[in-house]
Design an enzyme around this catalytic site. Structure first.
Site, PDB file in Angstrom:
ATOM      1  N   LYS A 143      -9.501   3.987 -19.367  1.00 41.21           N
ATOM      2  CA  LYS A 143      -9.918   4.280 -20.736  1.00 41.21           C
ATOM      3  C   LYS A 143      -8.747   4.058 -21.705  1.00 41.21           C
ATOM      4  CE  LYS A 143     -13.775   5.207 -18.709  1.00 41.21           C
ATOM      5  NZ  LYS A 143     -13.629   5.906 -17.481  1.00 41.21           N
ATOM      6  N   TYR A 146     -17.514  14.425 -16.304  1.00 49.03           N
ATOM      7  CA  TYR A 146     -18.001  13.050 -16.201  1.00 49.03           C
ATOM      8  C   TYR A 146     -19.018  12.988 -15.051  1.00 49.03           C
ATOM      9  CZ  TYR A 146     -18.022   8.293 -14.426  1.00 49.03           C
ATOM     10  OH  TYR A 146     -18.415   7.083 -13.946  1.00 49.03           O
ATOM     11  N   ARG A 167       0.842  -1.210   0.000  1.00 44.65           N
ATOM     12  CA  ARG A 167       0.000   0.000   0.000  1.00 44.65           C
ATOM     13  C   ARG A 167       0.875   1.257   0.000  1.00 44.65           C
ATOM     14  NH1 ARG A 167      -2.152   2.060   4.520  1.00 44.65           N
ATOM     15  NH2 ARG A 167      -2.395   0.048   5.542  1.00 44.65           N
ATOM     16  N   ASP A 203      -8.861  17.205 -16.163  1.00 46.27           N
ATOM     17  CA  ASP A 203      -9.158  15.814 -16.497  1.00 46.27           C
ATOM     18  C   ASP A 203      -8.973  15.686 -18.006  1.00 46.27           C
ATOM     19  OD1 ASP A 203     -10.311  13.388 -17.228  1.00 46.27           O
ATOM     20  OD2 ASP A 203     -11.777  13.447 -15.603  1.00 46.27           O
TER      21      ASP A 203
HETATM   22  N1  PLP Z   1     -13.032  11.183 -15.817  1.00 46.34           N
HETATM   23  C1  PLP Z   1     -13.640  10.908 -16.990  1.00 46.34           C
HETATM   24  C2  PLP Z   1     -13.578  11.910 -18.099  1.00 46.34           C
HETATM   25  C3  PLP Z   1     -14.333   9.707 -17.159  1.00 46.34           C
HETATM   26  O1  PLP Z   1     -14.942   9.461 -18.335  1.00 46.34           O
HETATM   27  C4  PLP Z   1     -14.394   8.788 -16.077  1.00 46.34           C
HETATM   28  C5  PLP Z   1     -15.123   7.508 -16.192  1.00 46.34           C
HETATM   29  O2  PLP Z   1     -15.861   7.301 -17.150  1.00 46.34           O
HETATM   30  C6  PLP Z   1     -13.757   9.120 -14.875  1.00 46.34           C
HETATM   31  C7  PLP Z   1     -13.068  10.320 -14.780  1.00 46.34           C
HETATM   32  C8  PLP Z   1     -13.790   8.198 -13.696  1.00 46.34           C
HETATM   33  O3  PLP Z   1     -12.893   7.143 -13.911  1.00 46.34           O
HETATM   34  P1  PLP Z   1     -13.079   5.643 -13.326  1.00 46.34           P
HETATM   35  O4  PLP Z   1     -14.307   5.087 -13.939  1.00 46.34           O
HETATM   36  O5  PLP Z   1     -11.807   4.972 -13.748  1.00 46.34           O
HETATM   37  O6  PLP Z   1     -13.203   5.779 -11.842  1.00 46.34           O
END
Ligand code: PLP
Length: 413
Positions: free
Chosen positions: A221, A131, A73, A196
């Site tokens: 992704k 998101y 961890r 992001d």
């Molecule tokens: N940021 C974006 C643009 C996303 O599309 C997503 C998930 O779809 C996330 C963050 C969150 O990521 P995770 O699903 O890996 O927790």
């Protein structure tokens, strides 16, 4: 032994394609391996208490291990190699990996608003759309933060003395709006900006070069790229990374070493995958925009899709994701999604196969209806993450589905 593969290189920076293949492999020659060792240890022997304590203290302070990794961890060599590689691709001093994108975002917020990090700075400025899960995290009040939602050109007005960070997502999920990162950084002044950049990847956009402090990825992704890993990662400066590691070891949102191994492997083909998928997205978006059964297409690669002309300036291309609305509202979108044969009806994105999903019903269902409407997430909107299939096959799939939808509408009429 001849020392090879020094990353960072003693020569000038390599190109991104080269970094993608070689980064995070600086210890391979010494180890005598060609693929990253997958270290599944949960604990690590300490040679003696003095060195064990020194290593533990360094790790708890957010630094690296000296000798033993002590406990997984706190530090894991397989995870650390992926982090080094991502840092290289983003042009960052360091990167920190997490169990998911949401764990990564939570850690960023906690690192500047909680406990040691932020003192009484518990205010965040954010731009919609984000998101759905990120929107929900901020709106839920779960982290005890106060959030001001601002338009990207009104960030300056939303700042307060207690603002800890500004959060933007570009390209935005699911409307594909692009935000001018440098302009937001200018408005934010002393307040650090988190971008992001999941939709762009470092292949298309490097936010740290534009003044952002953190660049965040849902590594689930494109970075992983094969739909078999759930992960998050943040690239930042050394001090930011130390603060994130501290949150990670306290809260425990660590990345599993097998996931890190798969991510590190995925990075090698990232530039190829993103560019190939982007070509498919451009072709499909153009054809859909000209199709009579389609009301609207959202894609920065189309005329009018990038009003601030950020593609070419901020992004190296418009990306591999677009959204579109078939004529006929929600019912037409729902029918089309289930009529398609080749595209996978599923949330997530950035995989080798093409994924299609309905943001209002699925990924952004947790966002309040009024906020969804104001962000332009329409009931007929479908989001497509283009994969690596033949674009002509994907087009055939869409064309047949749209034609079936039209004849069904004609029959009803
Ligand atoms: N940021 C974006 C643009 C996303 O599309 C997503 C998930 O779809 C996330 C963050 C969150 O990521 P995770 O699903 O890996 O927790």
């Amino acid at each position: 032994m001849r020392e090879k593969k020094r990353f960072p290189s003693s020569r000038s920076a390599w190109s991104l394609a080269t970094e993608a293949v070689h980064a995070g492999r600086s210890d391979f020659a010494a180890l005598g391996v060609h693929a990253p060792p997958l270290d599944l240890s949960s604990t690590y022997p300490v040679a003696d208490l003095a060195s064990g304590t020194a290593s533990l203290d360094s790790l708890v302070a957010g630094g690296g291990p000296c000798g033993s990794s002590v406990y997984s961890r706190l530090h894991n060599p397989t995870v650390a190699r992926f982090e080094d590689a991502l840092a290289r691709l983003e042009g960052a001093e360091a990167a920190v990996a997490f169990a998911s994108g949401m764990a990564a975002l939570t850690a960023c917020l906690m690192s500047v608003t909680g406990g040691d990090g932020g003192g009484d700075r518990r205010h965040v400025v954010a731009c919609r759309p984000l998101y759905g899960g990120s929107d929900h995290l901020l709106s839920s009040g779960m982290l005890g933060l106060e959030v001001t939602w601002a338009e990207p050109d009104q960030v300056a007005e939303a700042l307060r003395p207690e603002t800890a960070l500004v959060l933007i997502e570009t390209p935005a999920n699911p409307t594909l709006e692009l935000i001018d990162i440098a302009a937001v950084v200018r408005q934010a002044g002393e307040v650090p900006v988190l971008v992001d950049s999941t939709f762009a990847t470092p292949v298309l956009q490097r936010p740290l070069e534009l003044g952002a402090r953190w660049v965040l990825h849902s590594a689930t992704k494109f970075l992983g790229g094969h739909g078999d890993v759930l992960a998050g990662a943040v690239a930042t400066d050394d001090a930011g990374a130390a603060a994130l590691r501290q949150v990670r070891l306290v809260t425990g949102g660590v990345l599993h070493p097998l996931a890190a191994y798969l991510l590190h492997r995925g990075l090698q083909t990232l530039p190829l995958r993103v560019r190939a998928a982007q070509q498919g997205a451009q072709l499909l978006a153009e054809r859909l925009a000209a199709h009579p059964a389609v009301e609207r297409v959202w894609y920065p690669g189309l005329p009018g899709g990038d009003p601030a002309a950020l593609v070419g300036r901020q992004m190296a291309g418009p990306g591999a994701i677009f959204s579109f609305a078939p004529r006929g509202g929600f019912a037409a979108a729902a029918r089309l999604m289930s009529d398609l044969e080749l595209m996978t009806p599923a949330v997530s994105l950035g995989s080798t196969d093409t994924l299609i999903q309905h943001p209002a019903a699925l990924t952004h269902r947790v966002v309040a209806e009024e906020a969804r409407r104001r962000a332009g997430i329409l009931p007929a909107m479908l989001r497509v993450s283009v994969g690596l299939e033949s674009p002509e096959d994907l087009w055939r799939d869409l064309e047949v589905g749209l034609a079936a939808g039209r004849s069904a509408t004609d029959r009803v009429a």
